[in-house]
Write an enzyme that holds these catalytic residues in place. Structure first.
Site, PDB file in Angstrom:
ATOM      1  N   ARG A  62     -50.902 -29.435  -3.159  1.00  0.00           N
ATOM      2  CA  ARG A  62     -50.619 -30.874  -3.114  1.00  0.00           C
ATOM      3  C   ARG A  62     -51.651 -31.703  -3.850  1.00  0.00           C
ATOM      4  NH1 ARG A  62     -50.964 -31.352   3.132  1.00  0.00           N
ATOM      5  NH2 ARG A  62     -52.664 -29.963   2.571  1.00  0.00           N
ATOM      6  N   GLU A  76     -63.753 -35.881   2.652  1.00  0.00           N
ATOM      7  CA  GLU A  76     -64.414 -36.960   3.383  1.00  0.00           C
ATOM      8  C   GLU A  76     -65.403 -37.586   2.421  1.00  0.00           C
ATOM      9  OE1 GLU A  76     -66.189 -34.889   6.683  1.00  0.00           O
ATOM     10  OE2 GLU A  76     -64.365 -35.051   7.880  1.00  0.00           O
ATOM     11  N   GLN A  79     -69.265 -53.985   4.722  1.00  0.00           N
ATOM     12  CA  GLN A  79     -68.342 -54.561   3.743  1.00  0.00           C
ATOM     13  C   GLN A  79     -68.051 -53.487   2.698  1.00  0.00           C
ATOM     14  OE1 GLN A  79     -69.579 -58.438   2.295  1.00  0.00           O
ATOM     15  NE2 GLN A  79     -68.654 -58.070   0.300  1.00  0.00           N
ATOM     16  N   ASN A 114     -66.196 -53.072  -1.213  1.00  0.00           N
ATOM     17  CA  ASN A 114     -65.731 -53.837  -2.367  1.00  0.00           C
ATOM     18  C   ASN A 114     -65.110 -52.901  -3.393  1.00  0.00           C
ATOM     19  OD1 ASN A 114     -67.052 -56.288  -1.371  1.00  0.00           O
ATOM     20  ND2 ASN A 114     -68.933 -55.229  -1.899  1.00  0.00           N
ATOM     21  N   ARG A 128     -71.276 -54.141 -15.870  1.00  0.00           N
ATOM     22  CA  ARG A 128     -71.482 -55.041 -14.732  1.00  0.00           C
ATOM     23  C   ARG A 128     -72.890 -54.788 -14.211  1.00  0.00           C
ATOM     24  NH1 ARG A 128     -66.637 -57.272 -12.177  1.00  0.00           N
ATOM     25  NH2 ARG A 128     -64.782 -56.467 -13.215  1.00  0.00           N
ATOM     26  N   HIS A 147     -77.256 -56.116 -10.876  1.00  0.00           N
ATOM     27  CA  HIS A 147     -77.206 -57.072  -9.769  1.00  0.00           C
ATOM     28  C   HIS A 147     -78.021 -56.599  -8.567  1.00  0.00           C
ATOM     29  CE1 HIS A 147     -72.909 -57.804 -11.424  1.00  0.00           C
ATOM     30  NE2 HIS A 147     -73.786 -58.545 -12.079  1.00  0.00           N
ATOM     31  N   LYS A 173     -76.256 -49.705  -1.074  1.00  0.00           N
ATOM     32  CA  LYS A 173     -74.886 -49.470  -1.544  1.00  0.00           C
ATOM     33  C   LYS A 173     -74.596 -47.979  -1.616  1.00  0.00           C
ATOM     34  CE  LYS A 173     -74.892 -53.467  -4.640  1.00  0.00           C
ATOM     35  NZ  LYS A 173     -74.762 -53.913  -6.040  1.00  0.00           N
ATOM     36  N   HIS A 200     -78.610 -52.845  -9.471  1.00  0.00           N
ATOM     37  CA  HIS A 200     -77.563 -51.863  -9.713  1.00  0.00           C
ATOM     38  C   HIS A 200     -76.573 -52.382 -10.750  1.00  0.00           C
ATOM     39  CE1 HIS A 200     -73.509 -50.268  -8.850  1.00  0.00           C
ATOM     40  NE2 HIS A 200     -74.163 -49.133  -8.886  1.00  0.00           N
ATOM     41  N   TYR A 203     -67.428 -49.590  -3.570  1.00  0.00           N
ATOM     42  CA  TYR A 203     -68.756 -49.472  -2.975  1.00  0.00           C
ATOM     43  C   TYR A 203     -68.823 -50.150  -1.617  1.00  0.00           C
ATOM     44  CZ  TYR A 203     -69.600 -54.104  -5.150  1.00  0.00           C
ATOM     45  OH  TYR A 203     -69.520 -55.414  -5.552  1.00  0.00           O
ATOM     46  N   GLU A 213     -77.765 -63.872  -4.696  1.00  0.00           N
ATOM     47  CA  GLU A 213     -77.446 -62.971  -5.803  1.00  0.00           C
ATOM     48  C   GLU A 213     -78.375 -63.218  -6.990  1.00  0.00           C
ATOM     49  OE1 GLU A 213     -73.562 -61.205  -7.952  1.00  0.00           O
ATOM     50  OE2 GLU A 213     -73.549 -63.361  -7.603  1.00  0.00           O
ATOM     51  N   ASP A 269     -74.062 -61.976 -16.329  1.00  0.00           N
ATOM     52  CA  ASP A 269     -74.735 -60.733 -16.693  1.00  0.00           C
ATOM     53  C   ASP A 269     -75.447 -60.850 -18.033  1.00  0.00           C
ATOM     54  OD1 ASP A 269     -73.811 -59.769 -14.315  1.00  0.00           O
ATOM     55  OD2 ASP A 269     -72.294 -58.461 -15.186  1.00  0.00           O
TER      56      ASP A 269
END
Length: 182
Positions: A23, A28, A47, A49, A59, A62, A72, A119, A132, A143, A170
């Site tokens: 399949r 995990e 949280q 994202n 990106r 940050h 993260k 990151h 993440y 930020e 950025d």
């Protein structure tokens, strides 16, 4: 899961075990007990994202400053990226150094980036979907953006600056010499 400590203290490469059959596969992607046993860290992710980006997008770099700092756990569920973490812990022997790891849907690898790091990532496939988990809620006023091509960092991005697709934020990041550190 296989946990490998990388050269920057606190950064971990995590390889989930994929159980394959006709399949497809099952794995995990996070277990608090295994994570704590392997790393010694008890993380409470609050949280999750997701972003999707096209080839050439970069990106980052940050981070959240002060009490809003975030750890993260990052992974790619579609496509391929180079993921980068930069140590911003002023008292660390690896301050200003970085690690870069290829994450993809094919290799299934994950990167744990502790608090005190900037990151970012560059997209190498046509598109990439990036997921993440973070251990602290996003706070827009905390930020910060580190200049991704600051010569002091020595990051060899696989996408040339001229071809990078960047947000205005950025593109206007601050160099390491001017950034708020931990």
């Amino acid at each position: 899961m296989k946990f490998t400590a990388l050269e920057l203290p606190g950064v971990w490469l995590i390889e989930p075990v994929r159980h394959r059959d006709a399949r497809g596969y099952f794995c995990e992607t996070f277990r608090a007990d295994e994570f704590a046993s392997a790393t010694g860290l008890h993380i409470n992710f609050v949280q999750e994202n997701e972003s999707e980006s096209v080839r050439g997008t970069v990106r980052g770099l940050h981070f959240q400053a002060g009490a809003s700092s975030q750890a993260k756990l990052v992974r790619v569920c579609r496509g391929k990226i180079v993921d980068v973490a930069v140590d911003l812990r002023r008292d660390s022997p690896t301050f200003g150094r970085h690690v870069a790891v290829e994450l993809s849907d094919d290799n299934g690898l994950q990167l744990f980036v502790p608090r005190g790091f900037a990151h970012g990532f560059a997209v190498l496939s046509d598109t990439a979907r990036f997921l993440y988990k973070v251990d602290n809620y996003y706070n827009p006023s905390s930020e910060r953006t580190l200049l991704l091509d600051d010569p002091a960092l020595g990051i060899d991005w696989p996408v040339g600056r001229v071809k990078m697709i960047l947000s205005p934020k950025d593109a206007a990041g601050l160099p390491l010499s001017e950034i708020e550190t931990f």
